[in-house]
Write a protein that holds these residues in place. Structure first.
Motif, mmCIF file in Angstrom:
data_model
loop_
_atom_site.group_PDB
_atom_site.id
_atom_site.type_symbol
_atom_site.label_atom_id
_atom_site.label_comp_id
_atom_site.label_asym_id
_atom_site.label_seq_id
_atom_site.Cartn_x
_atom_site.Cartn_y
_atom_site.Cartn_z
ATOM 1 N N LEU A 178 0.829 -1.196 0.000
ATOM 2 C CA LEU A 178 0.000 0.000 0.000
ATOM 3 C C LEU A 178 0.867 1.252 0.000
ATOM 4 C CD1 LEU A 178 -2.730 1.405 0.208
ATOM 5 C CD2 LEU A 178 -2.664 1.044 2.690
ATOM 6 N N SER A 179 1.914 1.266 0.803
ATOM 7 C CA SER A 179 2.806 2.434 0.868
ATOM 8 C C SER A 179 3.477 2.680 -0.478
ATOM 9 C CB SER A 179 3.861 2.222 1.957
ATOM 10 O OG SER A 179 3.266 2.076 3.225
ATOM 11 N N ARG A 180 3.948 1.606 -1.108
ATOM 12 C CA ARG A 180 4.596 1.762 -2.413
ATOM 13 C C ARG A 180 3.626 2.319 -3.439
ATOM 14 N NH1 ARG A 180 6.654 -3.394 -1.071
ATOM 15 N NH2 ARG A 180 5.146 -4.378 -2.493
ATOM 16 N N HIS A 181 2.383 1.870 -3.376
ATOM 17 C CA HIS A 181 1.430 2.329 -4.388
ATOM 18 C C HIS A 181 1.029 3.778 -4.157
ATOM 19 C CE1 HIS A 181 -0.909 1.442 -7.876
ATOM 20 N NE2 HIS A 181 -1.979 1.980 -7.331
ATOM 21 N N VAL A 182 0.882 4.190 -2.905
ATOM 22 C CA VAL A 182 0.595 5.605 -2.639
ATOM 23 C C VAL A 182 1.731 6.471 -3.190
ATOM 24 C CG1 VAL A 182 0.300 7.358 -0.841
ATOM 25 C CG2 VAL A 182 -0.835 5.140 -0.617
ATOM 26 N N ASP A 183 2.969 6.029 -3.005
ATOM 27 C CA ASP A 183 4.115 6.776 -3.514
ATOM 28 C C ASP A 183 4.070 6.885 -5.032
ATOM 29 O OD1 ASP A 183 6.904 7.921 -2.800
ATOM 30 O OD2 ASP A 183 7.325 6.489 -4.415
ATOM 31 N N ARG A 184 3.752 5.775 -5.705
ATOM 32 C CA ARG A 184 3.681 5.793 -7.174
ATOM 33 C C ARG A 184 2.563 6.697 -7.676
ATOM 34 N NH1 ARG A 184 3.812 -0.793 -7.560
ATOM 35 N NH2 ARG A 184 5.989 -1.103 -6.971
ATOM 36 N N VAL A 185 1.384 6.565 -7.075
ATOM 37 C CA VAL A 185 0.257 7.397 -7.496
ATOM 38 C C VAL A 185 0.542 8.864 -7.217
ATOM 39 C CG1 VAL A 185 -2.159 7.943 -7.029
ATOM 40 C CG2 VAL A 185 -1.455 5.563 -7.279
ATOM 41 N N GLY A 186 1.124 9.154 -6.045
ATOM 42 C CA GLY A 186 1.480 10.537 -5.738
ATOM 43 C C GLY A 186 2.438 11.109 -6.759
ATOM 44 N N SER A 187 3.442 10.332 -7.139
ATOM 45 C CA SER A 187 4.404 10.788 -8.153
ATOM 46 C C SER A 187 3.703 11.070 -9.469
ATOM 47 C CB SER A 187 5.489 9.736 -8.355
ATOM 48 O OG SER A 187 6.293 9.590 -7.200
ATOM 49 N N TYR A 188 2.810 10.173 -9.857
ATOM 50 C CA TYR A 188 2.093 10.339 -11.125
ATOM 51 C C TYR A 188 1.247 11.607 -11.127
ATOM 52 C CZ TYR A 188 -1.671 9.647 -14.506
ATOM 53 O OH TYR A 188 -2.589 9.821 -15.501
ATOM 54 N N LEU A 189 0.470 11.838 -10.078
ATOM 55 C CA LEU A 189 -0.403 13.005 -10.040
ATOM 56 C C LEU A 189 0.403 14.298 -9.990
ATOM 57 C CD1 LEU A 189 -3.166 11.733 -7.584
ATOM 58 C CD2 LEU A 189 -3.335 11.987 -10.061
ATOM 59 N N ILE A 190 1.451 14.326 -9.173
ATOM 60 C CA ILE A 190 2.288 15.529 -9.088
ATOM 61 C C ILE A 190 2.954 15.800 -10.429
ATOM 62 C CG2 ILE A 190 4.317 16.539 -7.967
ATOM 63 C CD1 ILE A 190 3.524 14.904 -5.449
ATOM 64 N N ASP A 191 3.306 14.734 -11.131
ATOM 65 C CA ASP A 191 3.927 14.875 -12.448
ATOM 66 C C ASP A 191 3.009 15.603 -13.429
ATOM 67 O OD1 ASP A 191 6.203 14.158 -14.179
ATOM 68 O OD2 ASP A 191 4.734 12.945 -15.262
ATOM 69 N N GLN A 192 1.689 15.488 -13.226
ATOM 70 C CA GLN A 192 0.749 16.127 -14.137
ATOM 71 C C GLN A 192 0.713 17.649 -13.988
ATOM 72 O OE1 GLN A 192 -0.500 13.736 -16.305
ATOM 73 N NE2 GLN A 192 0.847 12.585 -14.934
ATOM 74 N N PHE A 193 1.015 18.167 -12.794
ATOM 75 C CA PHE A 193 0.883 19.613 -12.593
ATOM 76 C C PHE A 193 2.156 20.298 -12.113
ATOM 77 C CE2 PHE A 193 -0.840 17.712 -8.577
ATOM 78 C CZ PHE A 193 0.067 18.225 -7.666
ATOM 79 N N SER A 194 3.213 19.560 -11.814
ATOM 80 C CA SER A 194 4.394 20.178 -11.204
ATOM 81 C C SER A 194 5.081 21.175 -12.122
ATOM 82 C CB SER A 194 5.396 19.095 -10.774
ATOM 83 O OG SER A 194 5.808 18.317 -11.881
ATOM 84 N N GLY A 195 4.937 21.012 -13.433
ATOM 85 C CA GLY A 195 5.563 21.963 -14.349
ATOM 86 C C GLY A 195 4.818 23.280 -14.476
ATOM 87 N N ARG A 196 3.568 23.336 -13.974
ATOM 88 C CA ARG A 196 2.752 24.545 -14.107
ATOM 89 C C ARG A 196 3.068 25.579 -13.044
ATOM 90 N NH1 ARG A 196 -2.200 21.071 -14.475
ATOM 91 N NH2 ARG A 196 -2.773 21.993 -12.473
ATOM 92 N N GLY A 197 3.538 25.113 -11.880
ATOM 93 C CA GLY A 197 3.787 26.043 -10.778
ATOM 94 C C GLY A 197 2.545 26.380 -9.997
ATOM 95 N N ARG A 198 1.439 25.731 -10.279
ATOM 96 C CA ARG A 198 0.182 25.972 -9.566
ATOM 97 C C ARG A 198 -0.702 24.741 -9.735
ATOM 98 N NH1 ARG A 198 0.144 28.429 -14.386
ATOM 99 N NH2 ARG A 198 -1.691 28.180 -15.731
ATOM 100 N N ALA A 199 -1.595 24.540 -8.789
ATOM 101 C CA ALA A 199 -2.510 23.405 -8.858
ATOM 102 C C ALA A 199 -3.657 23.627 -7.887
ATOM 103 C CB ALA A 199 -1.773 22.108 -8.514
ATOM 104 N N ASP A 200 -4.767 22.986 -8.174
ATOM 105 C CA ASP A 200 -5.855 22.877 -7.213
ATOM 106 C C ASP A 200 -5.646 21.546 -6.502
ATOM 107 O OD1 ASP A 200 -8.136 22.478 -5.764
ATOM 108 O OD2 ASP A 200 -9.525 22.595 -7.458
ATOM 109 N N LEU A 201 -5.227 21.594 -5.258
ATOM 110 C CA LEU A 201 -4.848 20.383 -4.545
ATOM 111 C C LEU A 201 -6.045 19.502 -4.196
ATOM 112 C CD1 LEU A 201 -2.049 21.753 -2.198
ATOM 113 C CD2 LEU A 201 -1.831 20.619 -4.424
#
Length: 450
Positions: A135-158
């Motif tokens: 479960l911990s590994r999967h939360v880390d993977r999903v978190g990385s994936y979602l952050i990857d979608q918006f991290s280049g924008r400099g803004r996000a609706d969390l």
């Protein structure tokens, strides 16, 4: 006991100013100031008359000791909604927006006695088999994936870009959903939570769960769905559907709200830099703004006098976890109570069976975001944030944030799903936003395989 003439005035904007009847919990006024409403309701005694939606009335328990009494006495306060008098008499319309949250379902939340014990044993035994390391590994993977979608924008609706999606994606893995079914489950649950094309979303959800059950009957795997089927309780297909609705739906919505409310707390100006631990921030949220504020619907088996408050047989009685946690009678002893003495997870035989995985997901999700984007901050003043109306939950509408954009190369071979937002990060209101988010599960699977 005070007379009604001695009561405090209703909070500003409360329609009780005009009606003098049950206090409505379904408008924007309640969402903006729930504590003001709870303070007013306390003057009725431990239980107060409330309106959950126009035409649907209930009693709301606002006293901590009274809440524990109701939660811990199932012989007097039953959970089976087939006892609901107004529903049985045809006084609740079929399209009532609160009916899906209150109607009878053959799962532990709405069952009593031997039926409850049988269904709950299947649920708790299946959840106990979850590997926390996986479960911990999967939360880390999903978190990385979602952050990857918006991290280049400099803004996000969390909320929309992170907190709402992460639990759904994690639960898809826990329940063994293939991409084509997982995408539709995300669309279905998200549509029901947000009220966006809810009828279509409910239809898609039901079809998807039937397909998942049929798939796991034929091809069992190492997942919660298969474990439920294999349990000695011998759940039939209808029971399987309702266990999945309970576990996935009731598991994701509170977790979403914990994550977003905890981020709001940690990113607020008065909290930044004070070294508050993520676990302490979550505990603060569970005490002071529980993600499910008012729920745990009970039905008195017979007429009950609860410390001066009359509760009629067959009329719904809800527990206000939020009001009970902030009971003024606890103020002197709260410092000496266990950190876990709050009622956010309920109590008694119907206490939430999934609190441990929900807490783990919440802690890891918040830590992942803060560690990946260390300079993240709120994009608007905390006081300007608004909350979703509704009698049951405590959920932010949005949580705008800003941070230093992360420059990285996209994994071009992975098809990246659209988030339903335009380049200015403004919701695209003329498109089915949740339908566009329906391909996040297959998008995540493709991203991870690259």
């Amino acid at each position: 006991m005070q007379s009604h003439s001695e009561f405090l005035a209703p909070p500003p904007g409360c329609p009780a100013h005009n009606s003098g009847k049950s206090v409505p919990l379904h408008g924007p006024e309640f969402a903006a100031d729930p504590n003001g409403f709870y303070n007013y309701l306390r003057q009725f005694g431990p239980a107060a008359p409330v309106e959950l939606t126009p035409g649907v009335e209930a009693s709301l328990i606002t006293d901590y000791a009274a809440a524990l009494h109701v939660l811990q006495n199932p012989d007097t306060f039953a959970r089976d909604a087939r006892r609901w008098r107004a529903l049985n008499e045809g006084r609740i319309p079929d399209d009532s927006p609160v009916l899906p949250m209150m109607m009878y379902r053959p799962n532990p939340m709405f069952s009593d006695g031997a039926d409850h014990l049988r269904l709950r044993q299947a649920v708790t035994a299946s959840l106990a088999r979850i590997d926390t390391h996986r479960l911990s590994r999967h939360v880390d993977r999903v978190g990385s994936y979602l952050i990857d979608q918006f991290s280049g924008r400099g803004r996000a609706d969390l909320v929309a870009d992170y907190a709402q999606l992460l639990p759904l994606l994690v639960f898809n893995d826990l329940f063994g959903c293939p991409a084509e079914i997982g995408d539709r489950l995300i669309f279905g649950f998200s549509g029901i939570f947000d009220g966006v094309d809810a009828e279509k979303a409910n239809e898609v959800l039901s079809e998807s769960l039937f397909e998942l059950v049929a798939l796991k009957r034929a091809q069992p795997g190492d997942d919660v769905t298969s474990w439920l089927m294999q349990h000695e309780a011998g759940l039939n297909d209808e029971e399987m559907i309702h266990q999945l609705v309970l576990l996935i739906g009731a598991g994701t919505e509170p977790t979403q709200n914990i994550i977003s409310s905890t981020l709001r707390l940690l990113l607020s100006e008065d909290k930044r830099g004070d070294g508050m631990l993520v676990e302490d921030a979550i505990n603060d949220v569970l005490w002071n703004g529980p993600p499910i504020a008012n729920y745990a619907v009970h039905y008195p088996v017979f007429d009950v006098d609860l410390s001066g408050s009359r509760l009629d047989a067959g009329n719904p009685v809800l527990i206000s976890f939020a009001a009970a946690n902030s009971d003024p009678g606890l103020s002197a002893s709260r410092q000496t109570l266990s950190k876990r003495a709050h009622l956010a997870w309920g109590a008694g035989p119907h206490a939430c069976p999934a609190k441990d995985p929900a807490l783990l997901i919440s802690v890891l999700a918040v830590e992942k975001l803060l560690n990946t984007l260390p300079d993240i901050e709120l994009g608007v003043p905390a006081g300007s944030l608004t909350w979703r109306p509704g009698p049951f939950h405590r959920a932010l509408n949005a949580l705008p944030s800003r941070f230093t954009p992360v420059r990285h190369e996209r994994r071009e071979s992975a098809p990246l799903p659209t988030s339903g937002r335009n380049a200015g990060n403004t919701p695209v209101r003329d498109q089915p936003q949740r339908a566009q988010k329906g391909n996040f599960w297959s998008g995540f699977l493709s991203w991870w395989k690259v």
